[in-house]
Design a protein around this motif. Structure first.
Motif, short mmCIF file in Angstrom:
data_model
loop_
_atom_site.label_atom_id
_atom_site.label_comp_id
_atom_site.label_asym_id
_atom_site.label_seq_id
_atom_site.Cartn_x
_atom_site.Cartn_y
_atom_site.Cartn_z
N GLU A 108 0.77 -1.07 -0.12
CA GLU A 108 0.18 -0.59 0.68
C GLU A 108 0.67 1.43 -0.03
O GLU A 108 0.34 2.40 -0.28
CB GLU A 108 -0.78 -0.12 1.09
CG GLU A 108 -2.30 -0.99 0.99
CD GLU A 108 -2.46 -1.57 2.46
OE1 GLU A 108 -2.65 -0.13 3.29
OE2 GLU A 108 -3.17 -1.37 2.91
N SER A 109 2.09 1.18 0.18
CA SER A 109 3.53 2.19 0.84
C SER A 109 3.70 2.70 -1.48
O SER A 109 4.58 3.56 -1.02
CB SER A 109 3.73 1.96 1.26
OG SER A 109 4.97 0.96 1.56
N ASP A 110 3.61 1.38 -1.82
CA ASP A 110 4.52 1.70 -3.16
C ASP A 110 3.12 1.76 -3.73
O ASP A 110 2.55 0.94 -4.87
CB ASP A 110 5.23 0.40 -3.56
CG ASP A 110 6.09 0.58 -4.57
OD1 ASP A 110 6.11 1.41 -5.21
OD2 ASP A 110 6.38 -0.34 -5.30
N PRO A 111 3.14 3.56 -4.64
CA PRO A 111 2.10 3.38 -5.92
C PRO A 111 2.45 2.74 -6.90
O PRO A 111 1.46 2.51 -7.40
CB PRO A 111 2.48 4.92 -6.33
CG PRO A 111 3.32 5.54 -5.65
CD PRO A 111 4.10 4.38 -4.34
N ARG A 112 3.52 2.26 -7.09
CA ARG A 112 3.89 1.66 -8.60
C ARG A 112 2.80 -0.32 -8.68
O ARG A 112 2.81 -1.01 -9.25
CB ARG A 112 5.28 0.98 -8.60
CG ARG A 112 6.18 2.14 -9.51
CD ARG A 112 8.00 1.75 -9.82
NE ARG A 112 8.58 2.97 -10.68
CZ ARG A 112 8.55 3.58 -9.39
NH1 ARG A 112 9.02 3.97 -8.27
NH2 ARG A 112 9.42 4.98 -10.18
N GLU A 133 1.68 10.80 -8.99
CA GLU A 133 2.39 10.53 -7.54
C GLU A 133 3.49 10.25 -7.91
O GLU A 133 3.93 11.03 -6.35
CB GLU A 133 1.26 9.24 -7.60
CG GLU A 133 1.42 8.67 -5.67
CD GLU A 133 0.67 9.95 -5.07
OE1 GLU A 133 1.01 9.52 -3.17
OE2 GLU A 133 0.14 10.34 -4.68
N LEU A 134 4.24 10.52 -7.92
CA LEU A 134 5.28 10.12 -8.30
C LEU A 134 6.21 11.08 -8.31
O LEU A 134 7.12 11.44 -7.91
CB LEU A 134 5.82 9.30 -9.20
CG LEU A 134 5.85 7.75 -9.41
CD1 LEU A 134 5.83 6.77 -10.47
CD2 LEU A 134 6.49 6.79 -7.87
N SER A 135 5.57 12.31 -8.60
CA SER A 135 6.01 13.36 -9.38
C SER A 135 5.39 14.73 -8.32
O SER A 135 6.19 15.67 -8.10
CB SER A 135 5.58 14.27 -11.04
OG SER A 135 3.87 14.62 -11.19
N LYS A 163 -4.59 21.12 0.13
CA LYS A 163 -3.92 19.68 0.39
C LYS A 163 -4.19 18.91 -0.52
O LYS A 163 -4.97 18.74 -1.49
CB LYS A 163 -5.14 19.20 1.49
CG LYS A 163 -4.47 20.12 2.98
CD LYS A 163 -4.79 19.42 4.14
CE LYS A 163 -7.02 19.20 4.64
NZ LYS A 163 -7.84 18.22 4.90
N PRO A 164 -2.89 18.33 -1.18
CA PRO A 164 -3.48 17.08 -1.71
C PRO A 164 -3.50 15.42 -1.43
O PRO A 164 -4.17 15.47 -0.34
CB PRO A 164 -1.64 16.18 -1.90
CG PRO A 164 -0.63 17.04 -0.94
CD PRO A 164 -1.70 17.86 -0.01
N ASP A 165 -4.66 15.82 -2.73
CA ASP A 165 -5.75 14.50 -1.92
C ASP A 165 -4.84 13.27 -1.72
O ASP A 165 -4.05 12.48 -2.30
CB ASP A 165 -6.31 13.61 -3.66
CG ASP A 165 -6.78 14.63 -4.31
OD1 ASP A 165 -7.90 15.68 -3.68
OD2 ASP A 165 -7.71 14.64 -5.14
N ASP A 166 -5.83 12.69 -0.63
CA ASP A 166 -4.87 11.37 0.14
C ASP A 166 -5.95 10.42 -0.62
O ASP A 166 -6.59 10.00 -0.29
CB ASP A 166 -5.62 11.17 0.96
CG ASP A 166 -4.90 9.50 2.41
OD1 ASP A 166 -4.80 9.10 1.57
OD2 ASP A 166 -5.14 9.73 3.11
N LEU A 167 -5.22 9.76 -1.26
CA LEU A 167 -5.01 8.43 -2.24
C LEU A 167 -4.88 7.53 -1.85
O LEU A 167 -5.10 6.11 -2.54
CB LEU A 167 -4.29 8.36 -3.79
CG LEU A 167 -4.74 9.77 -4.71
CD1 LEU A 167 -3.25 9.85 -5.68
CD2 LEU A 167 -5.76 9.74 -5.00
N GLY A 168 -3.86 6.98 -0.56
CA GLY A 168 -4.22 5.77 0.37
C GLY A 168 -3.23 5.07 -0.38
O GLY A 168 -2.65 3.66 0.10
N TRP A 169 -1.62 6.24 -0.83
CA TRP A 169 -0.36 5.38 -1.45
C TRP A 169 0.92 5.82 -0.75
O TRP A 169 1.93 5.70 -1.04
CB TRP A 169 -0.21 5.82 -3.11
CG TRP A 169 -1.51 5.75 -4.02
CD1 TRP A 169 -2.05 4.65 -3.66
CD2 TRP A 169 -1.17 5.30 -5.12
NE1 TRP A 169 -3.07 4.26 -4.60
CE2 TRP A 169 -2.47 5.21 -5.80
CE3 TRP A 169 -0.29 6.74 -6.39
CZ2 TRP A 169 -2.59 4.22 -6.92
CZ3 TRP A 169 -0.90 6.45 -7.87
CH2 TRP A 169 -2.21 6.11 -7.71
N ALA A 170 0.53 6.93 0.16
CA ALA A 170 1.80 7.77 1.27
C ALA A 170 1.25 7.62 2.40
O ALA A 170 0.38 6.90 2.79
CB ALA A 170 2.00 8.82 0.28
#
Length: 127
Positions: free
Chosen positions: A69-73, A105-107, A120-127
Motif C-alpha cells: 500500500e505504500s508503493d504507488p507502483r 503520484e510519483l512527481s 492539500k494533496p488528495d489522500d489516495l491511500g498510496w503514501a
C-alpha cells in the motif's frame, strides 16, 4: 479440428498447425528449419465467466498478495490487473488513467484544473 502449437528445439521456433483428430500429423516439421523433432506446446486458453464469478474472483484474497500500500507502483500494477478482470466495464482508457495517476503520484503534481482544491494533496491511500 483443434489447432495445436508446436515448438522446435533446434531453432526455438514456434508455429501452429490445424490438426484432424487429436494426434500429431505424419511428416510434421518446423517450417523454419525443417526439424521433425518438434514438440507440442501447452497453449493459453480462455474461459468465460459470469458476472457473479468475476465479482467473486475480485474478492479473492490472493489478488492482494504482494500488494504494498505504500508503493504507488504496486498499487498501479494491482489496478491494471483489476482493469483486465473488469474488461470493458472498466473503460478503454483504464490503463492510461492508472499510468497518469501513477505519474502524478510519483512527481508530486496535482491536476491543475481541479476546482474543488483545498490546498492539500488528495489522500489516495498510496503514501
Amino acid at each position: 479440428m483443434p489447432i495445436y502449437e508446436y515448438i522446435c528445439p533446434a531453432c526455438n521456433g514456434q508455429f501452429q498447425k490445424l490438426v484432424h483428430g487429436f494426434s500429431d500429423p505424419a511428416g510434421l516439421a518446423c517450417p523454419r528449419c525443417g526439424n521433425t523433432e518438434v514438440r507440442r506446446a501447452i497453449s493459453r486458453f480462455a474461459t468465460l465467466k459470469s458476472e457473479d464469478d468475476r465479482i467473486e474472483a475480485l474478492a479473492d484474497p490472493a489478488n492482494f498478495m504482494g500488494l504494498d500500500e505504500s508503493d504507488p507502483r504496486s498499487i498501479a500494477r494491482w489496478a491494471k490487473r483489476l482493469g483486465k478482470e473488469l474488461g470493458e466495464d472498466a473503460g478503454e482508457d483504464w490503463d492510461e488513467m492508472v499510468d497518469q495517476m501513477l505519474e502524478e503520484e510519483l512527481s508530486g503534481k496535482k491536476d491543475e484544473d481541479d476546482s474543488g482544491s483545498t490546498g492539500k494533496p488528495d489522500d489516495l491511500g498510496w503514501a
